[in-house]
Structure formats: structure tokens, C-alpha cells
Design an enzyme around this catalytic site. Sequence first.
Site, mmCIF file in Angstrom:
data_model
loop_
_atom_site.group_PDB
_atom_site.id
_atom_site.type_symbol
_atom_site.label_atom_id
_atom_site.label_comp_id
_atom_site.label_asym_id
_atom_site.label_seq_id
_atom_site.Cartn_x
_atom_site.Cartn_y
_atom_site.Cartn_z
ATOM 1 N N LYS A 11 0.837 -1.199 0.000
ATOM 2 C CA LYS A 11 0.000 0.000 0.000
ATOM 3 C C LYS A 11 0.883 1.264 0.000
ATOM 4 O O LYS A 11 2.109 1.172 0.214
ATOM 5 C CB LYS A 11 -0.921 -0.050 1.229
ATOM 6 C CG LYS A 11 -1.893 -1.247 1.198
ATOM 7 C CD LYS A 11 -2.773 -1.256 2.442
ATOM 8 C CE LYS A 11 -3.771 -2.392 2.433
ATOM 9 N NZ LYS A 11 -4.692 -2.356 3.587
ATOM 10 N N TYR A 51 -12.500 -2.947 -3.347
ATOM 11 C CA TYR A 51 -13.072 -2.946 -1.989
ATOM 12 C C TYR A 51 -14.605 -2.904 -2.028
ATOM 13 O O TYR A 51 -15.231 -2.335 -1.126
ATOM 14 C CB TYR A 51 -12.528 -1.757 -1.196
ATOM 15 C CG TYR A 51 -11.095 -1.934 -0.715
ATOM 16 C CD1 TYR A 51 -10.730 -3.023 0.084
ATOM 17 C CD2 TYR A 51 -10.114 -1.005 -1.022
ATOM 18 C CE1 TYR A 51 -9.420 -3.178 0.539
ATOM 19 C CE2 TYR A 51 -8.795 -1.156 -0.567
ATOM 20 C CZ TYR A 51 -8.464 -2.247 0.215
ATOM 21 O OH TYR A 51 -7.173 -2.402 0.678
ATOM 22 N N PHE A 59 -15.545 3.413 7.596
ATOM 23 C CA PHE A 59 -14.143 3.772 7.331
ATOM 24 C C PHE A 59 -13.827 3.806 5.833
ATOM 25 O O PHE A 59 -12.698 4.124 5.450
ATOM 26 C CB PHE A 59 -13.186 2.802 8.051
ATOM 27 C CG PHE A 59 -13.340 1.351 7.643
ATOM 28 C CD1 PHE A 59 -12.728 0.843 6.501
ATOM 29 C CD2 PHE A 59 -14.100 0.489 8.420
ATOM 30 C CE1 PHE A 59 -12.871 -0.481 6.135
ATOM 31 C CE2 PHE A 59 -14.254 -0.843 8.064
ATOM 32 C CZ PHE A 59 -13.637 -1.334 6.914
ATOM 33 N N ARG A 87 -1.724 -14.550 3.665
ATOM 34 C CA ARG A 87 -2.398 -13.883 4.793
ATOM 35 C C ARG A 87 -1.592 -14.086 6.078
ATOM 36 O O ARG A 87 -1.499 -13.189 6.917
ATOM 37 C CB ARG A 87 -3.815 -14.436 4.966
ATOM 38 C CG ARG A 87 -4.732 -14.149 3.802
ATOM 39 C CD ARG A 87 -5.236 -12.739 3.761
ATOM 40 N NE ARG A 87 -6.196 -12.468 4.807
ATOM 41 C CZ ARG A 87 -6.928 -11.362 4.875
ATOM 42 N NH1 ARG A 87 -6.776 -10.414 3.949
ATOM 43 N NH2 ARG A 87 -7.770 -11.155 5.844
ATOM 44 N N THR A 93 -5.225 -8.032 10.261
ATOM 45 C CA THR A 93 -5.534 -6.714 9.683
ATOM 46 C C THR A 93 -5.196 -5.588 10.657
ATOM 47 O O THR A 93 -4.608 -4.577 10.279
ATOM 48 C CB THR A 93 -7.046 -6.640 9.350
ATOM 49 O OG1 THR A 93 -7.379 -7.767 8.550
ATOM 50 C CG2 THR A 93 -7.387 -5.370 8.607
ATOM 51 N N ARG A 104 2.789 -7.048 9.153
ATOM 52 C CA ARG A 104 2.135 -5.998 9.938
ATOM 53 C C ARG A 104 2.630 -5.987 11.382
ATOM 54 O O ARG A 104 2.724 -4.923 12.006
ATOM 55 C CB ARG A 104 0.619 -6.178 9.868
ATOM 56 C CG ARG A 104 0.055 -5.838 8.490
ATOM 57 C CD ARG A 104 -1.321 -6.385 8.314
ATOM 58 N NE ARG A 104 -1.945 -5.978 7.051
ATOM 59 C CZ ARG A 104 -3.027 -6.569 6.560
ATOM 60 N NH1 ARG A 104 -3.596 -7.579 7.192
ATOM 61 N NH2 ARG A 104 -3.550 -6.159 5.414
ATOM 62 N N ASN A 114 -1.750 -0.076 7.286
ATOM 63 C CA ASN A 114 -1.234 -1.412 7.604
ATOM 64 C C ASN A 114 -0.391 -2.045 6.505
ATOM 65 O O ASN A 114 -0.298 -3.260 6.371
ATOM 66 C CB ASN A 114 -2.356 -2.337 8.102
ATOM 67 C CG ASN A 114 -3.442 -2.552 7.070
ATOM 68 O OD1 ASN A 114 -3.370 -2.004 5.976
ATOM 69 N ND2 ASN A 114 -4.431 -3.359 7.403
ATOM 70 N N HIS A 117 -1.655 -5.483 1.486
ATOM 71 C CA HIS A 117 -2.927 -6.200 1.326
ATOM 72 C C HIS A 117 -2.652 -7.596 0.780
ATOM 73 O O HIS A 117 -1.746 -7.775 -0.029
ATOM 74 C CB HIS A 117 -3.827 -5.458 0.322
ATOM 75 C CG HIS A 117 -4.868 -6.341 -0.300
ATOM 76 N ND1 HIS A 117 -6.073 -6.599 0.305
ATOM 77 C CD2 HIS A 117 -4.875 -7.067 -1.462
ATOM 78 C CE1 HIS A 117 -6.778 -7.429 -0.454
ATOM 79 N NE2 HIS A 117 -6.072 -7.727 -1.538
ATOM 80 N N GLU A 128 -9.244 -10.199 -7.886
ATOM 81 C CA GLU A 128 -8.305 -9.085 -7.724
ATOM 82 C C GLU A 128 -7.201 -9.110 -8.785
ATOM 83 O O GLU A 128 -6.816 -8.068 -9.322
ATOM 84 C CB GLU A 128 -7.711 -9.119 -6.308
ATOM 85 C CG GLU A 128 -8.775 -8.783 -5.264
ATOM 86 C CD GLU A 128 -8.361 -9.083 -3.831
ATOM 87 O OE1 GLU A 128 -7.201 -9.471 -3.592
ATOM 88 O OE2 GLU A 128 -9.226 -8.920 -2.937
HETATM 89 P P1 RTP Z 1 -6.635 -6.026 3.216
HETATM 90 O O1 RTP Z 1 -7.842 -6.145 2.301
HETATM 91 O O2 RTP Z 1 -5.995 -4.672 3.168
HETATM 92 O O3 RTP Z 1 -5.669 -7.173 3.084
HETATM 93 O O4 RTP Z 1 -7.206 -6.129 4.646
HETATM 94 P P2 RTP Z 1 -8.103 -7.244 5.244
HETATM 95 O O5 RTP Z 1 -8.680 -8.155 4.199
HETATM 96 O O6 RTP Z 1 -7.278 -7.877 6.284
HETATM 97 O O7 RTP Z 1 -9.240 -6.351 5.881
HETATM 98 P P3 RTP Z 1 -10.551 -5.749 5.228
HETATM 99 O O8 RTP Z 1 -11.633 -5.983 6.200
HETATM 100 O O9 RTP Z 1 -10.725 -6.198 3.811
HETATM 101 O O10 RTP Z 1 -10.221 -4.199 5.242
HETATM 102 C C1 RTP Z 1 -9.493 -3.599 4.217
HETATM 103 C C2 RTP Z 1 -8.640 -2.508 4.786
HETATM 104 O O11 RTP Z 1 -9.478 -1.481 5.305
HETATM 105 C C3 RTP Z 1 -8.863 -0.870 6.428
HETATM 106 N N1 RTP Z 1 -9.748 -1.008 7.564
HETATM 107 N N2 RTP Z 1 -9.955 -0.049 8.429
HETATM 108 N N3 RTP Z 1 -12.194 -0.306 11.251
HETATM 109 C C4 RTP Z 1 -11.322 0.280 10.453
HETATM 110 O O12 RTP Z 1 -10.915 1.385 10.618
HETATM 111 C C5 RTP Z 1 -10.816 -0.511 9.339
HETATM 112 N N4 RTP Z 1 -11.149 -1.761 9.040
HETATM 113 C C6 RTP Z 1 -10.461 -2.077 7.926
HETATM 114 C C7 RTP Z 1 -7.547 -1.579 6.658
HETATM 115 O O13 RTP Z 1 -6.515 -0.849 6.002
HETATM 116 C C8 RTP Z 1 -7.768 -2.920 5.969
HETATM 117 O O14 RTP Z 1 -6.551 -3.509 5.585
#
Ligand code: RTP
Length: 149
Positions: A11, A51, A59, A87, A93, A104, A114, A117, A128
Site C-alpha cells: 500500500k 473494496y 471507514f 495472509r 488486519t 504488519r 497497515n 494487502h 483481484e
Molecule cells: P486487506 O484487504 O488490506 O488485506 O485487509 P483485510 O482483508 O485484512 O481487511 P478488510 O476488512 O478487507 O479491510 C481492508 C482494509 O481497510 C482498512 N480497515 N480499516 N475499522 C477500520 O478502521 C478498518 N477496518 C479495515 C484496513 O486498512 C484494511 O486492511
Amino acid sequence: MSDERTFIAIKPDGVQRGLISAILGRFENRGFKLVGIKLTHPTEALLRDHYEDLQEKPFFPSLLSYMLSGPVLATVWEGKDVVKQGRAILGATNPLNSAPGTIRGDYAIDMGRNVAHGSDSVESANKEIALWFKKEELAEYKPALFGWI
Ligand code: RTP
């Protein structure tokens, strides 16, 4: 050799902090094969597709502006169980829950910054990869080091 593939993106914060080689090294060292790589400034439309599931989250606007704030290093990796392993290499996350030794867990303290991704399922990896790369941008090759004795 498994042909499972995953999408890993460094990122904008990871790129700006100079963490590219450290992050790519973890995937190479683990034994995964790099089949696609590009430094790209994603469009808002691409990020909205990427997304899609998070569009209604509170958020989402800050996630969007963070991801638009600079170039992203988009990569595709291939190998056995690479989606789950990717992962695991990234860590949870929320950096508060990411174990030391994960990307991370070693490089992030804030969920909104973070660093990287990784696709969360084979299905999302396929979606993706198709979103970020054209088919001809993905390499087909057999590294000499693979097929260990
Ligand atoms: P990523 O897609 O970045 O690998 O992350 P992830 O699957 O582990 O998590 P996801 O739920 O898909 O969230 C994507 C990204 O959104 C930001 N986020 N902020 N509560 C919050 O403030 C919040 N929750 C998620 C994070 O940057 C996360 O990686």
C-alpha cells in the site's frame, strides 16, 4: 508445483517507507514465485471494485483516500497454499493483533496504515488479479530453483 495464485499489494505507506524489498523478500524467501509486478497509481474506480464489499463501512472514505495517496506496488505470487500463506505472512488486519514476525506485526501500528494487502480467498484472489493485471502482464516460467530434490 501448485498453480494457486494470490494478489499482494504494498500500500502507499509501505511504498513511501521503503519497505518494498523487505516485503517482497519474505514471499521469495518462503518459496513463492513472483509472476506479476507493477508500481501503479490506482484509480478510484479500480479501488471501488477492489473494496466492493466495504463500500458501506464507515471507514470506507478514509480507506479510499489512503489508497489514493500514492503509488501501490501490485504483485501476484504463485505456489502451494499461497492465498492462506500470504495472509499468514501479512499478519492480522489490525496491527494490535498481528504477531511479531509478520509484516504488519513488524512494520505497522495502525489499522489505517497497515502496509500491505493480501487476498483472503482463492475466489477473491482471482477477482483481484483480473482487476489489477492484464493477462499478458503475468509471466509463465519455471524457476531453476523450483522442484527441490
Ligand atoms: P486487506 O484487504 O488490506 O488485506 O485487509 P483485510 O482483508 O485484512 O481487511 P478488510 O476488512 O478487507 O479491510 C481492508 C482494509 O481497510 C482498512 N480497515 N480499516 N475499522 C477500520 O478502521 C478498518 N477496518 C479495515 C484496513 O486498512 C484494511 O486492511
